[in-house]
Motif scaffolding. Structure first.
Motif, PDB file in Angstrom:
ATOM      1  N   VAL A   1       0.941  -1.106   0.170  1.00  0.00           N
ATOM      2  CA  VAL A   1       0.074  -0.023  -0.097  1.00  0.00           C
ATOM      3  C   VAL A   1       0.996   1.517   0.055  1.00  0.00           C
ATOM      4  O   VAL A   1       2.003   1.315   0.721  1.00  0.00           O
ATOM      5  CB  VAL A   1      -0.844  -0.169   1.132  1.00  0.00           C
ATOM      6  CG1 VAL A   1      -1.780   1.279   1.453  1.00  0.00           C
ATOM      7  CG2 VAL A   1      -1.706  -1.234   1.175  1.00  0.00           C
ATOM      8  N   ALA A   2       0.608   2.358  -0.647  1.00  0.00           N
ATOM      9  CA  ALA A   2       1.220   3.378  -0.718  1.00  0.00           C
ATOM     10  C   ALA A   2       2.696   3.171  -1.081  1.00  0.00           C
ATOM     11  O   ALA A   2       3.679   3.921  -0.516  1.00  0.00           O
ATOM     12  CB  ALA A   2       1.004   4.246   0.465  1.00  0.00           C
ATOM     13  N   ARG A   3       3.024   2.501  -2.155  1.00  0.00           N
ATOM     14  CA  ARG A   3       4.333   1.950  -2.259  1.00  0.00           C
ATOM     15  C   ARG A   3       5.240   2.906  -2.855  1.00  0.00           C
ATOM     16  O   ARG A   3       6.591   2.961  -2.528  1.00  0.00           O
ATOM     17  CB  ARG A   3       4.159   0.922  -3.537  1.00  0.00           C
ATOM     18  CG  ARG A   3       3.632   1.612  -4.843  1.00  0.00           C
ATOM     19  CD  ARG A   3       3.105   0.358  -5.670  1.00  0.00           C
ATOM     20  NE  ARG A   3       2.804   1.012  -7.060  1.00  0.00           N
ATOM     21  CZ  ARG A   3       2.092   0.246  -8.115  1.00  0.00           C
ATOM     22  NH1 ARG A   3       2.053  -1.056  -8.053  1.00  0.00           N
ATOM     23  NH2 ARG A   3       1.848   0.679  -9.142  1.00  0.00           N
ATOM     24  N   GLU A   4       4.713   3.981  -3.428  1.00  0.00           N
ATOM     25  CA  GLU A   4       5.625   5.261  -3.901  1.00  0.00           C
ATOM     26  C   GLU A   4       6.098   5.961  -3.045  1.00  0.00           C
ATOM     27  O   GLU A   4       7.200   6.876  -3.196  1.00  0.00           O
ATOM     28  CB  GLU A   4       4.911   6.085  -5.046  1.00  0.00           C
ATOM     29  CG  GLU A   4       4.528   5.359  -6.290  1.00  0.00           C
ATOM     30  CD  GLU A   4       2.927   4.738  -6.089  1.00  0.00           C
ATOM     31  OE1 GLU A   4       2.406   5.105  -5.145  1.00  0.00           O
ATOM     32  OE2 GLU A   4       2.316   4.574  -7.124  1.00  0.00           O
ATOM     33  N   SER A   5       5.484   6.229  -1.670  1.00  0.00           N
ATOM     34  CA  SER A   5       5.812   7.320  -0.658  1.00  0.00           C
ATOM     35  C   SER A   5       6.317   6.309   0.636  1.00  0.00           C
ATOM     36  O   SER A   5       6.496   6.999   1.638  1.00  0.00           O
ATOM     37  CB  SER A   5       4.498   7.808  -0.234  1.00  0.00           C
ATOM     38  OG  SER A   5       3.465   7.057   0.077  1.00  0.00           O
ATOM     39  N   ARG A   6       7.042   5.142   0.343  1.00  0.00           N
ATOM     40  CA  ARG A   6       7.573   4.518   1.773  1.00  0.00           C
ATOM     41  C   ARG A   6       8.702   5.255   2.194  1.00  0.00           C
ATOM     42  O   ARG A   6       8.780   5.332   3.306  1.00  0.00           O
ATOM     43  CB  ARG A   6       7.673   2.983   1.434  1.00  0.00           C
ATOM     44  CG  ARG A   6       6.632   2.239   0.526  1.00  0.00           C
ATOM     45  CD  ARG A   6       5.512   1.708   1.597  1.00  0.00           C
ATOM     46  NE  ARG A   6       5.853   0.863   2.561  1.00  0.00           N
ATOM     47  CZ  ARG A   6       5.124   0.361   3.477  1.00  0.00           C
ATOM     48  NH1 ARG A   6       3.829   0.639   3.386  1.00  0.00           N
ATOM     49  NH2 ARG A   6       5.611  -0.486   4.141  1.00  0.00           N
ATOM     50  N   LEU A   7       9.482   5.668   1.357  1.00  0.00           N
ATOM     51  CA  LEU A   7      10.505   6.330   1.781  1.00  0.00           C
ATOM     52  C   LEU A   7      10.426   7.649   2.387  1.00  0.00           C
ATOM     53  O   LEU A   7      10.905   7.901   3.270  1.00  0.00           O
ATOM     54  CB  LEU A   7      11.710   6.422   0.750  1.00  0.00           C
ATOM     55  CG  LEU A   7      13.105   7.066   0.768  1.00  0.00           C
ATOM     56  CD1 LEU A   7      13.988   6.150   1.993  1.00  0.00           C
ATOM     57  CD2 LEU A   7      13.802   7.078  -0.437  1.00  0.00           C
ATOM     58  N   GLY A   8       9.302   8.434   1.569  1.00  0.00           N
ATOM     59  CA  GLY A   8       9.108   9.643   1.970  1.00  0.00           C
ATOM     60  C   GLY A   8       8.672   9.646   3.537  1.00  0.00           C
ATOM     61  O   GLY A   8       8.928  10.663   4.447  1.00  0.00           O
ATOM     62  N   ARG A   9       7.779   8.765   3.872  1.00  0.00           N
ATOM     63  CA  ARG A   9       7.110   8.423   5.039  1.00  0.00           C
ATOM     64  C   ARG A   9       8.526   8.074   6.105  1.00  0.00           C
ATOM     65  O   ARG A   9       8.391   8.756   7.397  1.00  0.00           O
ATOM     66  CB  ARG A   9       6.054   7.489   5.014  1.00  0.00           C
ATOM     67  CG  ARG A   9       5.194   7.484   6.175  1.00  0.00           C
ATOM     68  CD  ARG A   9       4.141   6.554   6.343  1.00  0.00           C
ATOM     69  NE  ARG A   9       3.408   6.303   5.014  1.00  0.00           N
ATOM     70  CZ  ARG A   9       2.823   5.403   4.411  1.00  0.00           C
ATOM     71  NH1 ARG A   9       2.626   4.199   5.160  1.00  0.00           N
ATOM     72  NH2 ARG A   9       2.176   5.543   3.250  1.00  0.00           N
ATOM     73  N   ALA A  10       9.462   7.502   5.876  1.00  0.00           N
ATOM     74  CA  ALA A  10      10.312   7.175   6.616  1.00  0.00           C
ATOM     75  C   ALA A  10      11.104   8.121   7.012  1.00  0.00           C
ATOM     76  O   ALA A  10      11.693   8.452   8.166  1.00  0.00           O
ATOM     77  CB  ALA A  10      11.238   5.997   6.027  1.00  0.00           C
TER      78      ALA A  10
END
Length: 280
Positions: free
Chosen positions: A122-131
């Protein structure tokens, strides 16, 4: 004199710090253009001169981790754990030995499978941004070293960043794949990250003996204008040798032309960053 200025043992010489953290994605899907070398050397130059810097190694080859002498063998907590298992970035970041103010989030070979595993997340494109957003705000610069492709890992980096730094090799094929990269950046900007800007172009592997290098430089400067740094990185044996000793050229041979060029490029980036903060 140059070596002392670059190593800055007294800590007296500082580069201006930005008013807010600058998250820079270092991207170019063409391999061998100096992405990792530029990431490592710019990060070390900024850290040696008073900026707090984090390098996120997003390339499964783990070359940035090697260049900073950060362990990244199988089993080491790495950026894969942050992307797939939501492990906080702070838990996997390692302090870089011998360079104050510099931390690195390593990449292990596990990351090679992340491209496929991310497809169903889920939300695969924004995983790094969230981290990155979940990391306590203690950095002036966060550099994300991308793999030489335009897959999901690079998209994650583009979504997480505010700025893109594109290293361009001063050779004939340099501009060939650039359109594709710029199209992808525009797509990400339109759909996922409206703040994204190509802020910096760095010319690398410049061979002053050839007319071609001069022609490529003129083309790039005409096309991108003042986004292109004045400092140009020459072809330099010391720059190529440094990673095999687990070092940046800054510490391996601080008096070399390569080290001086990266120092000047970092200074330019820092001065531009200080102005961005004021404008905002």
């Amino acid at each position: 004199m140059r070596a002392v200025q670059i190593l800055n043992p007294s800590g007296e010489v500082t580069m201006p710090r930005p008013n807010r953290p600058r998250v820079m994605c270092v991207a170019n899907q063409k391999g061998g253009v100096g992405k990792t070398t530029s990431t490592v050397n710019l990060a070390v130059a900024l850290a040696l001169h008073g900026n707090r810097v984090l390098v996120v190694d997003l390339d499964p080859q783990g070359n940035a981790s090697t260049g900073l002498n950060v362990p990244h063998h199988a089993g080491v907590p790495d950026v894969y754990d942050c992307l797939i298992d939501n492990v906080p970035l702070a838990d996997v970041a390692q302090a870089v030995e011998g360079i104050p103010n510099l931390h690195c989030v390593p990449a292990t070979i596990d990351l090679a499978g992340a491209e496929i595993e991310l497809v169903s997340v889920v939300a695969r494109e924004s995983r790094l941004g969230r981290a990155i957003n979940g990391y306590p705000g203690e950095f002036d610069y966060i550099f994300i070293d991308c793999p030489p492709s335009l897959g999901l890992l690079t998209v994650n980096a583009l979504v997480a960043a505010q700025e893109v730094l594109i290293p361009i090799q001063c050779e004939y094929y340099a501009l060939e794949g650039l359109n594709q990269l710029l199209n992808n950046i525009n797509l990400v900007k339109a759909h996922l990250n409206p703040e994204l800007e190509v802020s910096t172009i760095l010319l690398t592997m410049y061979d002053r003996r050839t007319r071609l290098a001069d022609a490529v430089e003129q083309d790039v400067r005409n096309h991108f204008g003042d986004k292109v740094l004045t400092s140009v990185i020459p072809r330099n044996v010391r720059v190529s040798e440094a990673p095999s000793y687990g070092q940046s050229v800054m510490t391996y041979d601080p008096g070399s032309r390569g080290a001086t060029s990266y120092f000047e490029a970092a200074q330019e980036i820092a001065e531009r960053g200080a102005k961005i903060g004021v404008a905002a």
